[in-house]
Enzyme design. Structure first.
Site, mmCIF file in Angstrom:
data_model
loop_
_atom_site.group_PDB
_atom_site.id
_atom_site.type_symbol
_atom_site.label_atom_id
_atom_site.label_comp_id
_atom_site.label_asym_id
_atom_site.label_seq_id
_atom_site.Cartn_x
_atom_site.Cartn_y
_atom_site.Cartn_z
ATOM 1 C CB THR A 188 -1.145 0.141 1.276
ATOM 2 O OG1 THR A 188 -0.020 0.028 2.600
ATOM 3 C CG2 THR A 188 -1.998 -1.055 1.477
ATOM 4 C CD GLU A 333 -5.495 -2.094 2.014
ATOM 5 O OE1 GLU A 333 -5.556 -1.480 0.910
ATOM 6 O OE2 GLU A 333 -4.632 -1.743 2.943
ATOM 7 C CE LYS A 442 -13.921 12.741 12.756
ATOM 8 N NZ LYS A 442 -12.585 12.560 12.059
ATOM 9 C CD1 TRP A 447 -17.988 14.156 11.196
ATOM 10 C CD2 TRP A 447 -18.116 12.389 9.975
ATOM 11 N NE1 TRP A 447 -17.601 13.077 12.116
ATOM 12 C CE2 TRP A 447 -17.623 11.887 11.389
ATOM 13 C CE3 TRP A 447 -18.160 11.261 9.096
ATOM 14 C CZ2 TRP A 447 -17.120 10.702 11.579
ATOM 15 C CZ3 TRP A 447 -17.824 10.036 9.460
ATOM 16 C CH2 TRP A 447 -17.243 9.689 10.669
HETATM 17 P P1 ADP Z 1 -4.843 2.643 -4.889
HETATM 18 O O1 ADP Z 1 -3.404 3.329 -4.740
HETATM 19 O O2 ADP Z 1 -4.477 1.607 -5.497
HETATM 20 O O3 ADP Z 1 -5.707 3.466 -5.455
HETATM 21 P P2 ADP Z 1 -4.944 2.511 -2.298
HETATM 22 O O4 ADP Z 1 -5.165 0.999 -1.521
HETATM 23 O O5 ADP Z 1 -3.783 3.176 -2.069
HETATM 24 O O6 ADP Z 1 -5.175 1.899 -3.587
HETATM 25 O O7 ADP Z 1 -6.075 3.449 -2.208
HETATM 26 C C1 ADP Z 1 -7.455 2.882 -1.854
HETATM 27 C C2 ADP Z 1 -8.157 4.239 -1.582
HETATM 28 O O8 ADP Z 1 -8.190 5.089 -2.497
HETATM 29 C C3 ADP Z 1 -9.638 3.885 -1.022
HETATM 30 O O9 ADP Z 1 -9.613 3.380 0.000
HETATM 31 C C4 ADP Z 1 -10.238 5.183 -1.590
HETATM 32 O O10 ADP Z 1 -10.067 5.988 -0.322
HETATM 33 C C5 ADP Z 1 -9.679 5.658 -2.568
HETATM 34 N N1 ADP Z 1 -10.350 5.465 -3.814
HETATM 35 C C6 ADP Z 1 -10.085 4.311 -4.650
HETATM 36 N N2 ADP Z 1 -11.079 4.665 -5.781
HETATM 37 C C7 ADP Z 1 -12.017 5.684 -5.107
HETATM 38 C C8 ADP Z 1 -12.972 6.344 -6.144
HETATM 39 N N3 ADP Z 1 -13.601 6.068 -6.995
HETATM 40 N N4 ADP Z 1 -13.423 7.560 -5.380
HETATM 41 C C9 ADP Z 1 -13.054 7.759 -4.295
HETATM 42 N N5 ADP Z 1 -11.915 7.212 -3.651
HETATM 43 C C10 ADP Z 1 -11.544 6.150 -4.003
#
Ligand code: ADP
Length: 546
Positions: A188, A333, A442, A447
């Protein structure tokens, strides 16, 4: 009583074998790091993957060994996807955009024994050479003619990819092993603390690929031409490197060339029908199309994920270029896909405006992903489109724990994994991300969604990109600050922005201040880096708080 069907293990090697047998002539096209376009077929890719498996065997690579790649999307990287995992070793794709100290950390954490590296990233490995003792050799993804002079020689064994496989047999019997064997390792981005590794199995990868190619997800066929702009180091190009050979779709790899002009050129010359990437990529393409007057007429669908997609991008591609934008949500994940936005029964006759409204949502759960939202006490919340809480998921391609147990227990006793996202789910089952838990603002116990505010702000013609963060406030705890990047040559003031947002959001959501900057910080996966932005504005006092 058990069923009486064959229990053949689900293994990644079967994908490339399938493509070779059923789609031998289908092309894989790459924009190369050496310069120029390379083109071959799935039959060629399969042969060279077997040559690679033979070469790795000769290097002493065994089941479970971690082999790293630092590479763009290209045909050699594609061969490694099959050569490494097919052998039973673990393909560890490293994101080269991480800070060098994070790359050093993950190579050591993964205990990688070899690193395959594109020409572009040789300097990155040179800088780390003294700090990665587990690495026995570095293989440069090129031919002898383009091998660089490198300070790595003398420190580790340096090899040339083409020379390594040149003498190897194109025959190799892919081994059979338990489908739960580890296949790929992906860290990650680690916006807080060290990156954590997610270890996909052959089984989870294949099930994800099947599920991700359902008609209401990627829905690719053998007639599609797919350009994965999303990197193969970003959660396996969101599954495209497996799904395309499974579907028999033609693959087009962009290499290092991710700017609007290069992408348009490749889309036009290769007649691309489908592409996937993060919003910043599509913003770059949209700007290039508008300024150059060029078109992408063969492109039917674009998938956007990784961050919330601004309405202006969805609208621009649909209305000006006839390309439908499908919004997807996922995370490392989850291998990564969790939800995908396609219409359902009753939505056949949506107007463009209504369709775009729908597309702003992150999508419906895919079969195989069980999803729910809970409040702070762990109570499940209704799917009414109003209640919002922590998004949790579970299923056969959701991680159970991080590599080497980092972070301890990450699922509860019923296998629910907390995503770190705050969401709502509407009565039709469409999930809407409100924010990352740590980014939500917040204000006075209520929120405010930073994502909603950003989406409205980028709708203004003068704004290229916008980020909203919470700033400490004596009375309200936190209040929103809007930080914007203007389009080149555009004129816009704080007052203009606030007037533009008035009426589009609740009054009490209105940012307390607007600041213009030349650029916004991004993470290694192209998301806005709120962490860095918060650091930058750590001592900022809002005009309402003086
Ligand atoms: P990646 O880097 O592959 O995008 P990460 O695991 O680093 O995956 O990040 C995942 C996070 O990215 C998600 O938990 C979410 O917060 C954000 N995310 C992914 N897709 C979207 C989306 N379409 N809209 C908003 N947030 C998103």
């Amino acid at each position: 009583m058990l069923g009486s069907m064959q229990s053949k293990q689900l293994l990644i090697s079967s994908i490339i074998e399938f493509a070779e047998k059923n789609h031998p002539k289908t092309e894989v096209v790459s924009n190369t790091t050496e310069g120029g376009i390379h083109r071959y077929t799935y039959a060629d890719a399969a042969k060279r993957s077997r040559q690679m498996a033979n070469a790795l065997t000769n290097l002493g690579v065994k089941l479970g060994d971690r082999i790293a790649t630092l590479a763009w999307n290209g045909y050699r990287h594609f061969e490694l996807y099959y050569g490494i995992s097919g052998l039973g070793a673990v393909m560890h794709t490293i994101n080269p955009r991480l800070f060098p100290e994070q790359v050093d950390y993950i190579v050591n954490h993964a205990e990688d024994s070899y690193i395959f590296v594109d020409l572009t990233f040789v300097p990155l490995v040179e800088a780390l050479a003294d700090k990665i003792p587990t690495v026995k050799g570095v293989i440069i993804l090129t031919d002898e003619e383009h091998m660089p002079e490198t300070s790595l020689s003398g420190k580790v064994k340096v090899m040339c990819y083409e020379t390594l496989i040149a003498g190897e047999s194109t025959e190799f019997d892919w081994p059979e092993f338990d489908e739960n064997t580890a296949a790929c390792l992906c860290y990650t981005s680690g916006t807080t603390g060290n990156p954590k590794g997610v270890l996909y199995s052959h089984r989870s990868t294949i099930i994800h690929a099947y599920a991700a190619n359902q008609p209401d997800v990627l829905g690719l066929s053998a007639l599609d031409v797919v350009l994965p702009v999303v990197p193969m180091f970003h959660v396996n190009a969101w599954g495209n490197a497996y799904i395309c050979p499974m579907a028999g779709a033609k693959l087009v790899f962009p290499g290092a060339h991710l700017d609007g002009e290069s992408i348009q050129k490749l889309m036009e010359s290769e007649k691309v029908t489908f592409s996937a990437g993060v919003p910043t990529i599509w913003l770059g393409l949209l700007q290039y199309l508008r300024s150059s007057g060029k078109r992408i007429d063969t492109v039917k669908r674009l998938v956007i994920g990784g961050s919330a997609c601004p309405r202006a991008i969805i609208e621009g591609f649909r209305m000006e270029y006839g390309a439908v934008v499908d919004h997807a949500w996922g995370m490392t994940e989850l291998s990564p896909l969790g939800t995908f936005n396609r219409p359902k029964a009753g939505m056949e006759n949506l107007t463009d405006e209504e369709y775009i409204d729908l597309s702003m949502k992150q999508g419906r759960g895919m079969f195989g992903i069980d999803m729910r939202i809970i409040d702070d006490e762990g109570n499940e919340l209704p799917w009414d489109g109003v209640a919002f809480g922590t998004l949790q998921v579970r299923g056969p391609w959701v991680c159970e724990s991080y590599f080497k147990g980092e972070g301890g227990q990450v699922i509860d006793e019923n296998n629910w994994f907390s995503t770190g996202d705050v969401s709502k789910i509407d009565p039709d089952g469409y999930m809407i991300i409100t924010d990352r838990t740590k980014d939500v603002i917040k204000s006075g116990g209520e929120w405010i969604s930073s994502i909603d505010l950003e989406n409205v702000a980028v709708g203004h013609d003068a704004i290229q990109e916008a980020a909203v963060i919470g700033i400490t406030h004596k009375k309200w705890d936190e209040r929103p600050l809007l930080v914007c990047v203007k389009n080149e040559g555009a004129e816009v003031s704080k007052e203009d922005m606030l007037a533009y947002m008035d009426g589009k959001i609740a009054k009490w959501w209105m940012p307390d201040d607007v600041v213009f900057v030349n650029e916004l910080p991004h993470t290694a996966t192209g998301k806005l880096s709120k962490l860095h932005l918060r650091e930058k504005f750590e001592d900022y006092t809002l005009p309402t708080d003086k």
